[in-house]
Design a protein around this motif. Structure first.
Motif, PDB file in Angstrom:
ATOM      1  N   UNK A 323      21.478  45.802  52.367  1.00  0.00           N
ATOM      2  CA  UNK A 323      22.703  45.771  51.560  1.00  0.00           C
ATOM      3  C   UNK A 323      22.354  46.102  50.117  1.00  0.00           C
ATOM      4  N   UNK A 324      23.199  46.878  49.453  1.00  0.00           N
ATOM      5  CA  UNK A 324      22.885  47.274  48.077  1.00  0.00           C
ATOM      6  C   UNK A 324      24.071  47.190  47.118  1.00  0.00           C
ATOM      7  N   UNK A 325      25.279  46.974  47.647  1.00  0.00           N
ATOM      8  CA  UNK A 325      26.453  46.940  46.781  1.00  0.00           C
ATOM      9  C   UNK A 325      26.695  45.521  46.255  1.00  0.00           C
ATOM     10  N   UNK A 326      26.830  45.412  44.937  1.00  0.00           N
ATOM     11  CA  UNK A 326      27.102  44.130  44.278  1.00  0.00           C
ATOM     12  C   UNK A 326      28.438  44.253  43.543  1.00  0.00           C
ATOM     13  N   UNK A 327      29.430  43.444  43.901  1.00  0.00           N
ATOM     14  CA  UNK A 327      30.724  43.554  43.218  1.00  0.00           C
ATOM     15  C   UNK A 327      30.599  43.194  41.740  1.00  0.00           C
ATOM     16  N   UNK A 328      31.187  44.015  40.902  1.00  0.00           N
ATOM     17  CA  UNK A 328      31.153  43.764  39.470  1.00  0.00           C
ATOM     18  C   UNK A 328      31.951  42.510  39.137  1.00  0.00           C
ATOM     19  N   UNK A 329      31.394  41.653  38.301  1.00  0.00           N
ATOM     20  CA  UNK A 329      32.115  40.455  37.846  1.00  0.00           C
ATOM     21  C   UNK A 329      33.120  40.889  36.785  1.00  0.00           C
ATOM     22  N   UNK A 330      34.397  40.764  37.112  1.00  0.00           N
ATOM     23  CA  UNK A 330      35.430  41.299  36.225  1.00  0.00           C
ATOM     24  C   UNK A 330      36.715  40.505  36.357  1.00  0.00           C
ATOM     25  N   UNK A 331      37.288  40.138  35.230  1.00  0.00           N
ATOM     26  CA  UNK A 331      38.559  39.429  35.207  1.00  0.00           C
ATOM     27  C   UNK A 331      39.579  40.317  34.502  1.00  0.00           C
ATOM     28  N   UNK A 332      40.675  40.608  35.191  1.00  0.00           N
ATOM     29  CA  UNK A 332      41.773  41.376  34.608  1.00  0.00           C
ATOM     30  C   UNK A 332      43.041  40.582  34.836  1.00  0.00           C
ATOM     31  N   UNK A 333      43.708  40.206  33.755  1.00  0.00           N
ATOM     32  CA  UNK A 333      44.882  39.341  33.884  1.00  0.00           C
ATOM     33  C   UNK A 333      45.927  39.701  32.828  1.00  0.00           C
ATOM     34  N   UNK A 334      47.156  39.867  33.283  1.00  0.00           N
ATOM     35  CA  UNK A 334      48.279  39.973  32.350  1.00  0.00           C
ATOM     36  C   UNK A 334      49.068  38.684  32.486  1.00  0.00           C
ATOM     37  N   UNK A 356      50.989  39.700  22.751  1.00  0.00           N
ATOM     38  CA  UNK A 356      52.129  39.938  23.642  1.00  0.00           C
ATOM     39  C   UNK A 356      52.792  41.291  23.407  1.00  0.00           C
ATOM     40  N   UNK A 357      53.105  41.955  24.511  1.00  0.00           N
ATOM     41  CA  UNK A 357      53.777  43.248  24.436  1.00  0.00           C
ATOM     42  C   UNK A 357      54.630  43.431  25.685  1.00  0.00           C
ATOM     43  N   UNK A 358      55.820  43.976  25.506  1.00  0.00           N
ATOM     44  CA  UNK A 358      56.681  44.238  26.651  1.00  0.00           C
ATOM     45  C   UNK A 358      56.046  45.276  27.575  1.00  0.00           C
ATOM     46  N   UNK A 359      55.203  46.140  27.003  1.00  0.00           N
ATOM     47  CA  UNK A 359      54.546  47.175  27.801  1.00  0.00           C
ATOM     48  C   UNK A 359      53.674  46.558  28.894  1.00  0.00           C
ATOM     49  N   UNK A 360      53.068  45.410  28.614  1.00  0.00           N
ATOM     50  CA  UNK A 360      52.199  44.780  29.611  1.00  0.00           C
ATOM     51  C   UNK A 360      53.007  44.210  30.784  1.00  0.00           C
ATOM     52  N   UNK A 361      54.213  43.711  30.485  1.00  0.00           N
ATOM     53  CA  UNK A 361      55.071  43.245  31.570  1.00  0.00           C
ATOM     54  C   UNK A 361      55.421  44.401  32.499  1.00  0.00           C
ATOM     55  N   UNK A 365      54.436  45.090  36.571  1.00  0.00           N
ATOM     56  CA  UNK A 365      55.399  45.424  37.617  1.00  0.00           C
ATOM     57  C   UNK A 365      55.078  46.784  38.244  1.00  0.00           C
ATOM     58  N   UNK A 366      54.629  47.723  37.420  1.00  0.00           N
ATOM     59  CA  UNK A 366      54.234  49.037  37.945  1.00  0.00           C
ATOM     60  C   UNK A 366      53.074  48.891  38.920  1.00  0.00           C
TER      61      UNK A 366
END
Length: 378
Positions: A323-334, A356-361, A365-366
Motif C-alpha cells: 500500500x502506498x496511498x496516504x490520505x491528505x489530512x485536510x479540513x474544509x468547512x463552510x 462571513x460572505x454570502x458567496x460562501x453560502x 449549496x452549489x
C-alpha cells in the motif's frame, strides 16, 4: 474468477470506496452491505430546521447508482467478522470476500443522564424534522445548543454542524421576528470549543456569537439533562429546547470481532487506512481511528479522501504490491449562517479563516448540488 470486494456502509466513505473500486477494477464483483439502499447527504441537515431544505431533498435512492456501477446490494446489518475478515457476518447471512472496506460510520455516545431530552441533528432526517417542528411551535423561550466529545479520543467530535445550526436558527428567528422572544445559549465543556478548526476560527466563531447576542456557557462539563435544561459543573443552563451533538465512538458490531480498536472505540487504522493484523481489510470514514494531527476531522470530505486511498491501496495489495496511498489530512468547512458563510480551511501547513460572505453560502449549496448530481443522474 474475478475478485469479490465487499464494502460495508452506504455513506460518503462507502460510496466513494465502491465507485473507486469500480473505476479501477472494471471486472471485479462488488457488493455493498447496508441497512437501506439510500444515501443521506448529512452536511445539509443543518438547513432542514430552518426550511432551506426538505428531508426529501437529501435522501437519495441508490438503486440507479448501484445499477450504473454494477454493484450488488445486500440489505442487512453487519454483526461481526470471521476468518480474518474474509467473511462478514450479517443479519442477511455470511458474505465472503477477497477484499474488505469497512465504512459503517461511527455512533454517538449516549451515556449522559437525561440525554433523551436533547435532539441530535446528525442522527438523521427524523431528528432534523423534529427540530423544525419544535422551532415552528416556539414563540418564546430558550434554546441551548452544544456538542460533546469522546474523552478517550478528542478528535471524535462533530462541532461544526452545531455552530451552523445555532447561527442558522438565529437568522431564521430574526426573519420570523421571534428573536427578541427566544434566547439562544451555546454550551460546551471547553472554554475554547471547536479547537480542531484552529485558534483563529474559534475566536471568530465566539465573536460571531457575541455580535448575534448568543449567550455562552463555556468551560463547564455537562452533568445531566432534564426538561428544565442542562445541568453542568458550572450551574444550570435553562432551556426549553436542547440541541446537543454527543461525542462519537466506533460501530457497536466491532465488539463481536477481533478488530483492533483505539482507546476511543474506533477501528484502528495505519497511515494507509489498513487494519493492522488483518489481510486485505481497510477502513474509511467515521468508523476508523487514523494517525495524523490532533485536529484530523470527522467530516465527509476527509471520509472521501480516506475511502479513495483505502480502495486504491486494496487494489495494490491484491496485486501483491505494498500500500502506498496516504490520505491528505485536510479540513474544509463552510460554517453556514443561512444568509452568509465563514470559510475555514486547514492542512498540516496552514490555517485559513475568511470572514462571513454570502458567496460562501452559495458555494456550499452549489457543492451540494454538484456532489448529489452523480447519484441523482446515475
Amino acid at each position: 474468477m474475478s475478485d469479490h470486494f465487499v464494502v460495508l456502509g452506504a455513506g460518503f466513505a462507502a460510496l466513494t470506496a465502491a465507485r473507486t473500486l469500480r473505476s479501477k477494477a472494471p471486472q471485479a464483483r462488488i457488493t455493498l452491505v447496508a441497512h437501506k439502499a439510500e444515501f443521506v447527504y448529512l452536511p445539509s441537515l443543518i438547513w432542514v430546521p430552518t426550511g432551506v431544505r426538505k428531508s426529501s431533498d437529501l435522501v437519495i435512492d441508490l438503486a440507479p447508482f448501484l445499477h450504473k456501477h454494477r454493484i450488488d446490494f445486500l440489505a442487512a446489518e453487519v454483526t461481526g467478522l470471521q476468518d480474518g475478515g474474509r467473511t462478514v457476518l450479517t443479519t442477511g447471512g455470511p458474505v465472503e470476500n477477497d477484499g474488505l472496506i469497512i465504512a459503517t460510520g461511527g455512533r454517538f455516545i449516549k451515556k449522559l443522564p437525561g440525554i433523551e431530552h436533547a435532539i441530535a441533528l446528525c442522527e438523521g432526517v427524523a431528528a432534523a424534522e423534529k427540530i423544525r417542528e419544535r422551532l415552528l411551535a416556539m414563540d418564546s423561550g430558550r434554546i441551548a445548543c452544544g456538542f460533546g466529545g469522546n474523552p478517550q479520543e478528542p478528535t471524535a467530535a462533530r462541532g461544526g454542524p452545531m455552530f451552523e445550526l445555532l447561527f442558522g436558527i438565529d437568522t431564521w428567528l430574526r426573519r420570523q421576528r421571534k428573536r427578541d422572544k427566544v434566547e439562544l445559549v451555546f454550551f460546551n465543556a471547553s472554554d475554547k470549543p471547536g479547537q480542531r478548526l484552529g485558534e483563529r476560527a474559534v475566536t471568530n466563531l465566539l465573536s460571531h456569537m457575541a455580535k448575534r447576542r448568543i449567550d455562552t456557557h463555556l468551560g463547564h462539563k455537562p452533568l445531566r439533562m432534564s426538561p428544565e435544561g442542562v445541568e453542568t459543573e458550572g450551574g444550570l443552563v435553562k432551556a426549553d429546547l436542547i440541541l446537543f451533538m454527543p461525542g462519537m465512538t466506533g460501530p457497536s458490531w466491532t465488539h463481536n470481532s477481533e478488530l483492533p480498536r483505539s482507546p476511543g472505540g474506533f477501528i484502528q487504522a495505519d497511515a494507509h487506512c489498513a487494519v493492522p493484523g488483518f489481510e486485505r481489510v481497510f477502513v474509511a470514514g467515521d468508523a476508523g481511528s487514523y494517525p495524523g494531527p490532533d485536529w484530523l476531522p470527522k467530516q465527509a470530505h476527509m471520509a472521501d479522501l480516506q475511502a479513495k486511498a483505502a480502495a486504491e491501496n486494496l487494489l495494490l495489495v491484491m496485486q501483491g504490491q505494498p500500500a502506498q496511498h496516504v490520505p491528505k489530512a485536510e479540513l474544509v468547512c463552510i460554517v453556514d449562517t443561512v444568509d452568509s458563510g465563514i470559510l475555514v480551511f486547514r492542512d498540516e501547513n496552514k490555517t485559513i479563516v475568511l470572514p462571513p460572505s454570502r458567496a460562501f453560502t452559495w458555494a456550499k449549496r452549489w457543492f451540494e448540488g454538484k456532489y448529489l448530481k452523480d447519484y441523482r443522474s446515475a
